[in-house]
Write a protein that holds these residues in place. Structure first.
Motif, short mmCIF file in Angstrom:
data_model
loop_
_atom_site.label_atom_id
_atom_site.label_comp_id
_atom_site.label_asym_id
_atom_site.label_seq_id
_atom_site.Cartn_x
_atom_site.Cartn_y
_atom_site.Cartn_z
N GLU A 68 3.42 7.06 -10.44
CA GLU A 68 1.98 7.10 -10.21
C GLU A 68 1.51 8.48 -9.78
O GLU A 68 2.28 9.28 -9.27
CB GLU A 68 1.60 6.11 -9.09
N VAL A 101 -2.64 5.61 -9.40
CA VAL A 101 -3.10 5.46 -10.78
C VAL A 101 -1.93 5.86 -11.69
O VAL A 101 -1.07 6.64 -11.28
CB VAL A 101 -4.36 6.31 -11.08
N LYS A 107 -9.04 -0.16 -7.53
CA LYS A 107 -8.16 -0.12 -8.70
C LYS A 107 -8.80 -0.79 -9.92
O LYS A 107 -8.56 -0.40 -11.05
CB LYS A 107 -6.82 -0.78 -8.40
N THR A 157 -12.82 0.73 -13.41
CA THR A 157 -12.33 1.60 -14.47
C THR A 157 -13.11 2.90 -14.59
O THR A 157 -12.68 3.81 -15.30
CB THR A 157 -12.35 0.86 -15.83
N ASP A 162 0.84 -1.20 0.00
CA ASP A 162 0.00 0.00 0.00
C ASP A 162 0.88 1.25 0.00
O ASP A 162 0.66 2.19 0.75
CB ASP A 162 -0.95 -0.01 1.21
N LYS A 179 -8.66 -1.98 -1.65
CA LYS A 179 -8.09 -1.10 -2.66
C LYS A 179 -7.95 -1.80 -4.00
O LYS A 179 -8.02 -1.15 -5.04
CB LYS A 179 -6.75 -0.54 -2.17
N HIS A 180 -7.81 -3.12 -4.00
CA HIS A 180 -7.75 -3.84 -5.27
C HIS A 180 -9.07 -3.70 -6.03
O HIS A 180 -9.08 -3.63 -7.25
CB HIS A 180 -7.40 -5.31 -5.03
N MET A 216 2.64 4.03 -2.70
CA MET A 216 2.65 4.55 -4.06
C MET A 216 3.97 5.28 -4.29
O MET A 216 4.56 5.80 -3.35
CB MET A 216 1.47 5.51 -4.25
N ILE A 273 -5.31 5.42 -3.67
CA ILE A 273 -4.70 4.41 -4.54
C ILE A 273 -3.84 5.11 -5.58
O ILE A 273 -4.05 6.28 -5.89
CB ILE A 273 -5.76 3.52 -5.24
#
Length: 156
Positions: A81, A74, A137, A140, A42, A133-134, A44, A72
């Motif tokens: 990210e 991206v 992610k 979309t 976790d 969080k998965h 980034m 999260i």
């Protein structure tokens, strides 16, 4: 633990010098007890810095209008990210994403402030009631619905 069921590759990756590496980040409290902080995954990578998603979840979760927040990573245009913050508001509350991030400026370093903020009806959870969080992610539609604080609505 002897290993992952029928997964020798995952088992080998999880063991370091004979010890099972859980991927958990912990801290030791004043009484000597270890307290779970977050999962190592976790984290980034933004602008050359590591950013803890758990720290952002906690800080933004302290805002009076926020029921729960989950940060999260991206994909960024130039590698690494960008940070997207999913926010579930308390019943009857409203907040402007730019105002929410401005509120956090005194609490976080500039590289930790999210570029994208998306308001969601609910943050999904794992069986242990941690933010899933998965699942965020995998959604979309989130980035398309997010406010891009670096230049208006997200276009990706």
């Amino acid at each position: 633990m002897q290993g992952y069921f029928r997964d020798a590759t995952q088992t080998e990756a999880a063991f370091k010098a004979g010890w099972f590496a859980t991927g958990d980040l912990v801290r030791q409290d004043a009484d000597g007890y270890y307290v779970f902080v977050a999962r190592k995954k976790d984290v980034m990578r933004r602008k050359g810095e590591n950013v803890s998603g758990a720290e952002l979840d906690r800080i933004f979760g302290e805002h009076p209008a926020v029921e729960e927040a989950a940060a999260i990573g991206v994909p960024a245009e130039l590698g690494e990210e960008e940070i997207m913050l999913a926010v579930q508001l308390r019943k009857g509350q409203t907040v402007n994403p730019a105002t929410l991030v401005a509120w956090a400026k005194d609490r976080l370093a500039a590289h930790k402030l999210p570029r994208f903020v998306v308001l969601v009806d609910a943050i999904p959870h794992t069986p242990t009631h941690k933010p899933a969080k998965h699942k965020l992610k995998a959604d979309t539609t989130l980035l398309a619905r997010a406010v891009d604080l670096a230049g208006g609505a997200a276009t990706r």
